[in-house]
Motif scaffolding. Structure first.
Motif, short mmCIF file in Angstrom:
data_model
loop_
_atom_site.label_atom_id
_atom_site.label_comp_id
_atom_site.label_asym_id
_atom_site.label_seq_id
_atom_site.Cartn_x
_atom_site.Cartn_y
_atom_site.Cartn_z
N ASN A 126 -3.42 5.62 -2.25
CA ASN A 126 -3.77 6.99 -1.85
C ASN A 126 -4.65 7.69 -2.88
O ASN A 126 -4.66 8.92 -2.96
CB ASN A 126 -2.52 7.82 -1.57
CG ASN A 126 -1.68 7.24 -0.47
OD1 ASN A 126 -2.21 6.74 0.51
ND2 ASN A 126 -0.38 7.27 -0.63
N ASN A 127 -5.39 6.94 -3.66
CA ASN A 127 -6.30 7.52 -4.65
C ASN A 127 -7.66 7.67 -3.99
O ASN A 127 -8.32 6.68 -3.67
CB ASN A 127 -6.39 6.62 -5.88
CG ASN A 127 -7.17 7.26 -7.00
OD1 ASN A 127 -7.31 8.46 -7.05
ND2 ASN A 127 -7.68 6.44 -7.90
N LYS A 128 -8.09 8.90 -3.79
CA LYS A 128 -9.37 9.15 -3.12
C LYS A 128 -10.43 9.43 -4.16
O LYS A 128 -10.19 10.13 -5.15
CB LYS A 128 -9.24 10.34 -2.17
CG LYS A 128 -8.26 10.10 -1.06
CD LYS A 128 -8.13 11.30 -0.17
CE LYS A 128 -7.08 11.02 0.90
NZ LYS A 128 -6.78 12.22 1.66
N VAL A 129 -11.61 8.90 -3.92
CA VAL A 129 -12.74 9.15 -4.81
C VAL A 129 -13.41 10.44 -4.34
O VAL A 129 -13.86 10.55 -3.20
CB VAL A 129 -13.73 7.97 -4.78
CG1 VAL A 129 -14.93 8.27 -5.64
CG2 VAL A 129 -13.04 6.69 -5.22
N ILE A 130 -13.47 11.41 -5.24
CA ILE A 130 -14.08 12.69 -4.93
C ILE A 130 -15.46 12.71 -5.56
O ILE A 130 -15.59 12.50 -6.77
CB ILE A 130 -13.21 13.85 -5.45
CG1 ILE A 130 -11.83 13.79 -4.79
CG2 ILE A 130 -13.90 15.19 -5.18
CD1 ILE A 130 -10.84 14.77 -5.34
N ASP A 152 -8.99 1.74 -8.52
CA ASP A 152 -9.14 1.44 -7.11
C ASP A 152 -7.87 0.83 -6.52
O ASP A 152 -7.69 0.80 -5.31
CB ASP A 152 -10.32 0.49 -6.88
CG ASP A 152 -10.18 -0.81 -7.64
OD1 ASP A 152 -9.72 -0.77 -8.80
OD2 ASP A 152 -10.55 -1.86 -7.08
N GLU A 173 0.82 -1.20 0.00
CA GLU A 173 0.00 0.00 0.00
C GLU A 173 0.86 1.26 0.00
O GLU A 173 0.48 2.26 -0.58
CB GLU A 173 -0.93 0.00 1.21
CG GLU A 173 -2.01 -1.05 1.13
CD GLU A 173 -2.84 -1.12 2.39
OE1 GLU A 173 -2.64 -0.26 3.27
OE2 GLU A 173 -3.68 -2.02 2.49
#
Length: 155
Positions: A123-127, A119, A100
């Motif tokens: 550290n990929n955030k869904v906005i 996904d 991770e």
């Protein structure tokens, strides 16, 4: 006539003591183990499991004799297996944490985006597309005074 006996430590404490006992540096134990192994008790062609069982038996016997505990072979085996399983879980958790926290190369990042696996990008955030539906909060701070209002108050 009352007999006073020392309180027997719990099985968990005895098993922890068994696990931490320095069998490798105990000269008396090592001499006894060497005499058992060279005495022909153990077949040189025996499997690794048979060899481990023989060593475990000698350890349990010696530990019980030295400390006065009464742990059994099955208890020692179960305890050793539980320690192996918990260390394996810790190793898996550490490996997944390393995965991770790993920095992706540009090629890896490009591949994940092209294949639609966003996904899996660390550290990929869904906005979300929309704005917050909640009403805005009311300000509780007093309005800041203008410079001329401050000057008239001081004079």
């Amino acid at each position: 006539m009352s007999m006073q006996t020392e309180p027997q430590p719990s099985k968990a404490d005895a098993l922890k003591a068994y696990e931490s006992y320095p069998f490798a540096s105990d000269e008396t134990y090592q001499q006894g183990l060497a005499s058992i192994l060279t005495g022909g008790t153990l077949d040189p062609n025996s499997s690794l499991e048979v060899h481990e069982e023989m060593v475990r038996r000698t350890r349990v016997f010696y530990f019980n004799k030295i400390t006065g505990n009464t742990i059994t072979m099955d208890e020692a085996l179960d305890y050793e297996n539980s320690l192996r399983q918990s260390s394996a879980r810790r190793d898996e958790a550490a490996a997944s944490a390393d995965d991770e926290n790993r920095v992706l190369t540009f090629a890896e990042l490009k591949e994940l985006i092209e294949t639609g696996n966003v996904d899996k990008i660390p550290n990929n955030k869904v906005i979300p597309e929309g704005l917050n539906d909640a009403p805005p909060s009311e300000s509780t701070a007093p309005a800041r005074k203008k410079p001329w209002e401050i000057a008239t108050e001081q004079s």
